[in-house]
Motif scaffolding. Structure first.
Motif, PDB file in Angstrom:
ATOM      1  N   LYS A 163       0.836  -1.186   0.000  1.00  0.00           N
ATOM      2  CA  LYS A 163       0.000   0.000   0.000  1.00  0.00           C
ATOM      3  C   LYS A 163       0.876   1.243   0.000  1.00  0.00           C
ATOM      4  CE  LYS A 163      -4.200  -1.782   0.632  1.00  0.00           C
ATOM      5  NZ  LYS A 163      -5.338  -1.549  -0.227  1.00  0.00           N
ATOM      6  N   ARG A 185       0.693  -8.388   3.896  1.00  0.00           N
ATOM      7  CA  ARG A 185       1.709  -9.069   3.100  1.00  0.00           C
ATOM      8  C   ARG A 185       2.909  -9.489   3.938  1.00  0.00           C
ATOM      9  NH1 ARG A 185      -0.880  -5.100   1.098  1.00  0.00           N
ATOM     10  NH2 ARG A 185      -1.753  -5.039  -1.001  1.00  0.00           N
ATOM     11  N   CYS A 217      -7.188  -4.721  -3.021  1.00  0.00           N
ATOM     12  CA  CYS A 217      -5.826  -5.190  -3.274  1.00  0.00           C
ATOM     13  C   CYS A 217      -5.700  -5.752  -4.688  1.00  0.00           C
ATOM     14  CB  CYS A 217      -5.445  -6.282  -2.278  1.00  0.00           C
ATOM     15  SG  CYS A 217      -5.430  -5.764  -0.557  1.00  0.00           S
ATOM     16  N   PRO A 218      -5.133  -5.006  -5.619  1.00  0.00           N
ATOM     17  CA  PRO A 218      -4.900  -5.563  -6.955  1.00  0.00           C
ATOM     18  C   PRO A 218      -4.043  -6.832  -6.925  1.00  0.00           C
ATOM     19  CG  PRO A 218      -4.674  -3.174  -7.006  1.00  0.00           C
ATOM     20  CD  PRO A 218      -4.791  -3.562  -5.558  1.00  0.00           C
ATOM     21  N   ASP A 219      -3.191  -6.976  -5.914  1.00  0.00           N
ATOM     22  CA  ASP A 219      -2.380  -8.186  -5.741  1.00  0.00           C
ATOM     23  C   ASP A 219      -3.049  -9.157  -4.769  1.00  0.00           C
ATOM     24  OD1 ASP A 219      -2.036  -6.504  -3.552  1.00  0.00           O
ATOM     25  OD2 ASP A 219       0.062  -7.068  -3.240  1.00  0.00           O
ATOM     26  N   TYR A 220      -4.357  -9.310  -4.897  1.00  0.00           N
ATOM     27  CA  TYR A 220      -5.138 -10.105  -3.939  1.00  0.00           C
ATOM     28  C   TYR A 220      -4.630 -11.540  -3.806  1.00  0.00           C
ATOM     29  CZ  TYR A 220      -7.459 -11.792  -8.165  1.00  0.00           C
ATOM     30  OH  TYR A 220      -7.722 -12.336  -9.391  1.00  0.00           O
ATOM     31  N   SER A 221      -4.110 -12.126  -4.882  1.00  0.00           N
ATOM     32  CA  SER A 221      -3.611 -13.512  -4.810  1.00  0.00           C
ATOM     33  C   SER A 221      -2.436 -13.616  -3.847  1.00  0.00           C
ATOM     34  CB  SER A 221      -3.195 -14.006  -6.193  1.00  0.00           C
ATOM     35  OG  SER A 221      -4.303 -14.121  -7.041  1.00  0.00           O
ATOM     36  N   ASP A 222      -1.520 -12.661  -3.903  1.00  0.00           N
ATOM     37  CA  ASP A 222      -0.379 -12.658  -2.987  1.00  0.00           C
ATOM     38  C   ASP A 222      -0.843 -12.438  -1.549  1.00  0.00           C
ATOM     39  OD1 ASP A 222       1.440 -13.075  -5.026  1.00  0.00           O
ATOM     40  OD2 ASP A 222       1.870 -10.944  -5.298  1.00  0.00           O
ATOM     41  N   ASP A 226     -10.553 -15.660 -13.013  1.00  0.00           N
ATOM     42  CA  ASP A 226      -9.757 -15.314 -11.830  1.00  0.00           C
ATOM     43  C   ASP A 226     -10.176 -16.158 -10.631  1.00  0.00           C
ATOM     44  OD1 ASP A 226      -8.419 -13.212 -13.217  1.00  0.00           O
ATOM     45  OD2 ASP A 226     -10.138 -11.907 -12.859  1.00  0.00           O
TER      46      ASP A 226
END
Length: 270
Positions: free
Chosen positions: A2, A98, A119-124, A182
């Motif tokens: 963030k 994270r 969170c665009p990086d939701y998978s991480d 997704d």
């Protein structure tokens, strides 16, 4: 990670006031949260609430389980300071989700509501949450559209201002919309592991606050995913609109998971 501006937006007086006044009891739960927490919360010893805001879910978890040990985590220092002032005997920490991947702590239940959608990086982030869950992970996913995928935006000040107020400053954070592909990929990410006992997905059609959230869709699907760690035959449960439910079911069955009509069986209680 963030940005500093995101941290400032989530810690604005408008946001802190909103989250300090809402969702402090089970009557404020979403349908998906109520369904799963009723099945899980009474049977765990401890919980980590990631994205806890002002800590109001402490009261929710204590309603289900008076002896549960609760820990709250949020990125916003202002949110955590408010949580600590309200619940001085409860541990709260300022941290990014994270960073959990570097932790050796473990919790029976890791819970997160209202986090992944930003969170665009939701998978991480999901992988980080799972890394500290010893039994269960319960999260609401980014909003879903069967066909579309977008990263829109949400004006924090406008979204959380009182109806009689107007937003004086614009403050946008990401608002993530994923599609059925997704959903399949994140389901595969869990099923490909050898330590999954079961998955459960509850999803339903929903509208969104169009005044503050900018997306090019008329409606979307909100969902909650429960992941169960353990051995034994893999089971799954799903209740969702057809396009989402069929995609989830097909993915689970491709990995040899068996459908059940009972969430308790997914949890190993059936």
């Amino acid at each position: 990670m963030k940005s500093a501006s995101d941290q400032q937006l989530w810690g604005s007086p408008t946001a802190v006031k909103f989250f300090s006044e809402r969702r402090a009891g089970i009557e404020g739960l979403f349908r998906s949260e109520s369904l799963f927490l009723n099945e899980v919360a009474p049977y765990v010893n401890n919980v980590l609430d990631v994205g806890c805001a002002c800590g109001n879910f402490l009261n929710v978890f204590k309603t289900y389980n008076p002896i549960i040990r609760y820990t709250g985590m949020d990125l916003s220092r202002n949110m955590i300071e408010e949580a600590r002032s309200r619940h001085p005997d409860t541990p709260f920490e300022v941290s990014d989700a994270r960073m959990l991947r570097n932790s050796n702590r473990r919790y029976d239940l890791v819970f997160s509501s209202g986090l992944l959608v930003h969170c665009p990086d939701y998978s991480d982030v999901l992988r980080s949450l799972w890394s500290v869950a010893s039994r269960y992970l319960l999260v609401d996913l980014p909003r879903i559209s069967v066909d579309d995928r977008q990263i829109g935006s949400m004006d924090v000040e406008l979204r959380y201002a009182a109806k009689a107020e107007t937003s004086r400053t614009r403050g946008d954070v990401p608002y993530v919309l994923i599609n059925a592909t997704d959903l399949r990929n994140l389901t595969i990410d869990f099923l490909a592991r050898r330590d999954i006992r079961g998955l459960a997905l509850f999803a339903y059609d929903a509208f969104y606050h169009k005044q503050s959230i900018r997306l090019n869709v008329s409606k979307l699907i909100t969902s909650c995913l429960l992941v169960v760690r353990g051995e034994g035959p893999s089971l799954y449960w799903v209740e969702a609109p057809s396009g989402v439910g069929s995609e989830f079911a097909a993915t689970c069955e491709a990995f040899g998971s068996t459908r059940t009509d009972s969430i308790a069986e997914v949890l190993g209680k059936g």
